[in-house]
Design a protein around this motif. Structure first.
Motif, PDB file in Angstrom:
ATOM      1  N   ILE A   1      -4.266   5.301 -57.855  1.00  0.00           N
ATOM      2  CA  ILE A   1      -3.652   4.340 -58.543  1.00  0.00           C
ATOM      3  C   ILE A   1      -2.378   3.604 -57.547  1.00  0.00           C
ATOM      4  O   ILE A   1      -1.903   2.601 -57.530  1.00  0.00           O
ATOM      5  CB  ILE A   1      -2.926   4.836 -59.711  1.00  0.00           C
ATOM      6  N   GLU A   2      -1.504   4.853 -57.073  1.00  0.00           N
ATOM      7  CA  GLU A   2      -0.323   4.697 -56.273  1.00  0.00           C
ATOM      8  C   GLU A   2      -0.589   3.745 -55.029  1.00  0.00           C
ATOM      9  O   GLU A   2       0.122   2.952 -54.607  1.00  0.00           O
ATOM     10  CB  GLU A   2       0.276   5.764 -55.976  1.00  0.00           C
ATOM     11  N   LYS A   3      -1.721   4.119 -54.320  1.00  0.00           N
ATOM     12  CA  LYS A   3      -2.038   3.557 -53.112  1.00  0.00           C
ATOM     13  C   LYS A   3      -2.450   1.965 -53.686  1.00  0.00           C
ATOM     14  O   LYS A   3      -2.066   1.237 -52.567  1.00  0.00           O
ATOM     15  CB  LYS A   3      -3.307   4.301 -52.607  1.00  0.00           C
ATOM     16  N   HIS A   4      -3.163   1.840 -54.330  1.00  0.00           N
ATOM     17  CA  HIS A   4      -3.429   0.279 -54.861  1.00  0.00           C
ATOM     18  C   HIS A   4      -2.203  -0.525 -55.143  1.00  0.00           C
ATOM     19  O   HIS A   4      -1.862  -1.638 -54.404  1.00  0.00           O
ATOM     20  CB  HIS A   4      -4.077   0.366 -56.204  1.00  0.00           C
ATOM     21  N   ILE A   5      -1.007   0.234 -55.692  1.00  0.00           N
ATOM     22  CA  ILE A   5       0.163  -0.565 -56.070  1.00  0.00           C
ATOM     23  C   ILE A   5       1.003  -0.742 -54.906  1.00  0.00           C
ATOM     24  O   ILE A   5       1.631  -1.980 -54.326  1.00  0.00           O
ATOM     25  CB  ILE A   5       0.994   0.202 -57.072  1.00  0.00           C
ATOM     26  N   GLU A   6       0.814   0.314 -53.981  1.00  0.00           N
ATOM     27  CA  GLU A   6       1.792   0.316 -52.704  1.00  0.00           C
ATOM     28  C   GLU A   6       1.196  -0.678 -51.776  1.00  0.00           C
ATOM     29  O   GLU A   6       1.712  -1.611 -50.863  1.00  0.00           O
ATOM     30  CB  GLU A   6       1.783   1.530 -51.934  1.00  0.00           C
ATOM     31  N   THR A   7      -0.273  -0.949 -51.737  1.00  0.00           N
ATOM     32  CA  THR A   7      -0.769  -2.058 -51.047  1.00  0.00           C
ATOM     33  C   THR A   7      -0.725  -3.380 -51.428  1.00  0.00           C
ATOM     34  O   THR A   7      -0.475  -4.286 -50.792  1.00  0.00           O
ATOM     35  CB  THR A   7      -2.414  -1.584 -50.869  1.00  0.00           C
ATOM     36  N   ALA A   8      -0.833  -3.499 -52.687  1.00  0.00           N
ATOM     37  CA  ALA A   8      -0.494  -4.785 -53.242  1.00  0.00           C
ATOM     38  C   ALA A   8       0.656  -5.311 -52.987  1.00  0.00           C
ATOM     39  O   ALA A   8       1.008  -6.382 -52.491  1.00  0.00           O
ATOM     40  CB  ALA A   8      -0.945  -4.822 -54.586  1.00  0.00           C
ATOM     41  N   ASN A   9       1.840  -4.310 -53.064  1.00  0.00           N
ATOM     42  CA  ASN A   9       3.138  -4.909 -52.797  1.00  0.00           C
ATOM     43  C   ASN A   9       3.476  -5.023 -51.406  1.00  0.00           C
ATOM     44  O   ASN A   9       4.566  -5.793 -51.119  1.00  0.00           O
ATOM     45  CB  ASN A   9       4.131  -3.929 -53.408  1.00  0.00           C
ATOM     46  N   SER A  10       2.756  -4.494 -50.519  1.00  0.00           N
ATOM     47  CA  SER A  10       3.071  -4.669 -49.222  1.00  0.00           C
ATOM     48  C   SER A  10       2.473  -5.959 -48.405  1.00  0.00           C
ATOM     49  O   SER A  10       2.988  -6.644 -47.445  1.00  0.00           O
ATOM     50  CB  SER A  10       2.406  -3.540 -48.263  1.00  0.00           C
ATOM     51  N   HIS A  11       1.474  -6.754 -49.345  1.00  0.00           N
ATOM     52  CA  HIS A  11       0.848  -7.798 -48.873  1.00  0.00           C
ATOM     53  C   HIS A  11       1.284  -9.281 -49.541  1.00  0.00           C
ATOM     54  O   HIS A  11       0.887 -10.228 -49.155  1.00  0.00           O
ATOM     55  CB  HIS A  11      -0.675  -7.723 -48.837  1.00  0.00           C
ATOM     56  N   PHE A  12       1.967  -9.158 -50.807  1.00  0.00           N
ATOM     57  CA  PHE A  12       2.424 -10.014 -51.546  1.00  0.00           C
ATOM     58  C   PHE A  12       3.884 -10.235 -51.661  1.00  0.00           C
ATOM     59  O   PHE A  12       4.512  -8.996 -51.816  1.00  0.00           O
ATOM     60  CB  PHE A  12       1.649  -9.916 -52.715  1.00  0.00           C
ATOM     61  N   ILE A  13       4.440 -11.488 -51.895  1.00  0.00           N
ATOM     62  CA  ILE A  13       5.985 -11.512 -52.087  1.00  0.00           C
ATOM     63  C   ILE A  13       6.319 -10.978 -53.353  1.00  0.00           C
ATOM     64  O   ILE A  13       7.376  -9.983 -53.563  1.00  0.00           O
ATOM     65  CB  ILE A  13       6.334 -12.812 -51.838  1.00  0.00           C
ATOM     66  N   LYS A  14       5.456 -11.236 -54.550  1.00  0.00           N
ATOM     67  CA  LYS A  14       5.637 -10.615 -55.764  1.00  0.00           C
ATOM     68  C   LYS A  14       5.618  -9.109 -55.580  1.00  0.00           C
ATOM     69  O   LYS A  14       4.600  -8.692 -54.898  1.00  0.00           O
ATOM     70  CB  LYS A  14       4.940 -11.197 -56.792  1.00  0.00           C
ATOM     71  N   LYS A  15       6.224  -8.468 -56.507  1.00  0.00           N
ATOM     72  CA  LYS A  15       6.062  -7.053 -56.861  1.00  0.00           C
ATOM     73  C   LYS A  15       5.125  -6.856 -58.060  1.00  0.00           C
ATOM     74  O   LYS A  15       5.410  -7.359 -59.105  1.00  0.00           O
ATOM     75  CB  LYS A  15       7.196  -6.190 -57.029  1.00  0.00           C
ATOM     76  N   PHE A  16       3.982  -5.934 -57.688  1.00  0.00           N
ATOM     77  CA  PHE A  16       3.011  -5.708 -58.874  1.00  0.00           C
ATOM     78  C   PHE A  16       3.083  -4.426 -59.552  1.00  0.00           C
ATOM     79  O   PHE A  16       3.453  -3.393 -58.864  1.00  0.00           O
ATOM     80  CB  PHE A  16       1.597  -6.117 -58.535  1.00  0.00           C
ATOM     81  N   ARG A  17       2.499  -4.232 -60.521  1.00  0.00           N
ATOM     82  CA  ARG A  17       2.103  -3.019 -61.443  1.00  0.00           C
ATOM     83  C   ARG A  17       0.584  -3.074 -61.804  1.00  0.00           C
ATOM     84  O   ARG A  17       0.295  -4.082 -62.137  1.00  0.00           O
ATOM     85  CB  ARG A  17       3.039  -2.627 -62.387  1.00  0.00           C
ATOM     86  N   LEU A  18       0.057  -1.885 -61.529  1.00  0.00           N
ATOM     87  CA  LEU A  18      -1.407  -1.853 -62.239  1.00  0.00           C
ATOM     88  C   LEU A  18      -1.444  -1.695 -63.607  1.00  0.00           C
ATOM     89  O   LEU A  18      -0.944  -1.065 -64.196  1.00  0.00           O
ATOM     90  CB  LEU A  18      -2.242  -0.687 -61.464  1.00  0.00           C
ATOM     91  N   ASP A  19      -2.116  -2.682 -64.148  1.00  0.00           N
ATOM     92  CA  ASP A  19      -2.087  -3.112 -65.585  1.00  0.00           C
ATOM     93  C   ASP A  19      -3.201  -2.002 -66.150  1.00  0.00           C
ATOM     94  O   ASP A  19      -3.042  -1.388 -66.856  1.00  0.00           O
ATOM     95  CB  ASP A  19      -2.084  -4.506 -65.849  1.00  0.00           C
TER      96      ASP A  19
END
Length: 160
Positions: A49-67
């Protein structure tokens, strides 16, 4: 909004363990289209779960949380037509993590012509409310994926 494809996001061993856990433990997947939500994934691989969030946040300007996320089994003969991921109004990002590739068909196809082949351990991130996409029919074998949906980290609706 871009489409990000990352190979070797998850090791082959970890992919195999998640499939094994889902088919041999109390959360058994039996029929096509069967879905298991967050519980099995956090029990078998809590760091995923943490790896998904970190990866998403490293590639996009917005910061995301796994819903929320689901482990989904697709049997031969199944697929999904073009659609948007509109499950929740605040969903801003989606991901598909391929847990196996020993089947035929099952590519993720985007309306813009992008085709993501299912490769074990590969993940694709995209805005599911912007990119209309489909799943090609699985013609032989069984496809296992972890589908995830994210919202803005400022949202209060996240399980993470």
């Amino acid at each position: 909004m871009k489409i990000i494809v990352i190979d070797n996001f998850l090791s082959e061993k970890s992919c195999d363990e998640i499939i094994y856990h889902s088919t041999h433990k109390k959360f058994q997947l039996e029929g096509s289209g069967q879905k298991i939500s967050n519980v099995i994934i956090t029990e078998s691989h809590p760091d995923l779960i943490e790896k998904h969030i970190e990866t998403a946040n490293s590639h996009f300007i917005k910061k995301f949380r796994l819903d929320w996320c689901q482990l989904v089994k697709w049997d031969s003969g199944t697929g999904m037509g073009y659609h948007y991921d509109t499950g929740k109004p605040d969903t801003q990002l989606a991901s598909i993590l391929y847990l196996n590739s020993d089947f035929e068909g099952g590519s993720t196809v985007f309306l813009d012509g992008t085709v993501v082949a299912p490769v074990k351990g590969r993940v694709v991130f995209f805005d599911g409310m912007y990119h209309k996409h489909a799943v090609d029919i699985i013609t032989n074998g069984t496809r296992y994926v972890i589908a995830g949906w994210y919202n803005n980290e400022k949202s209060d609706n996240s399980f993470s």
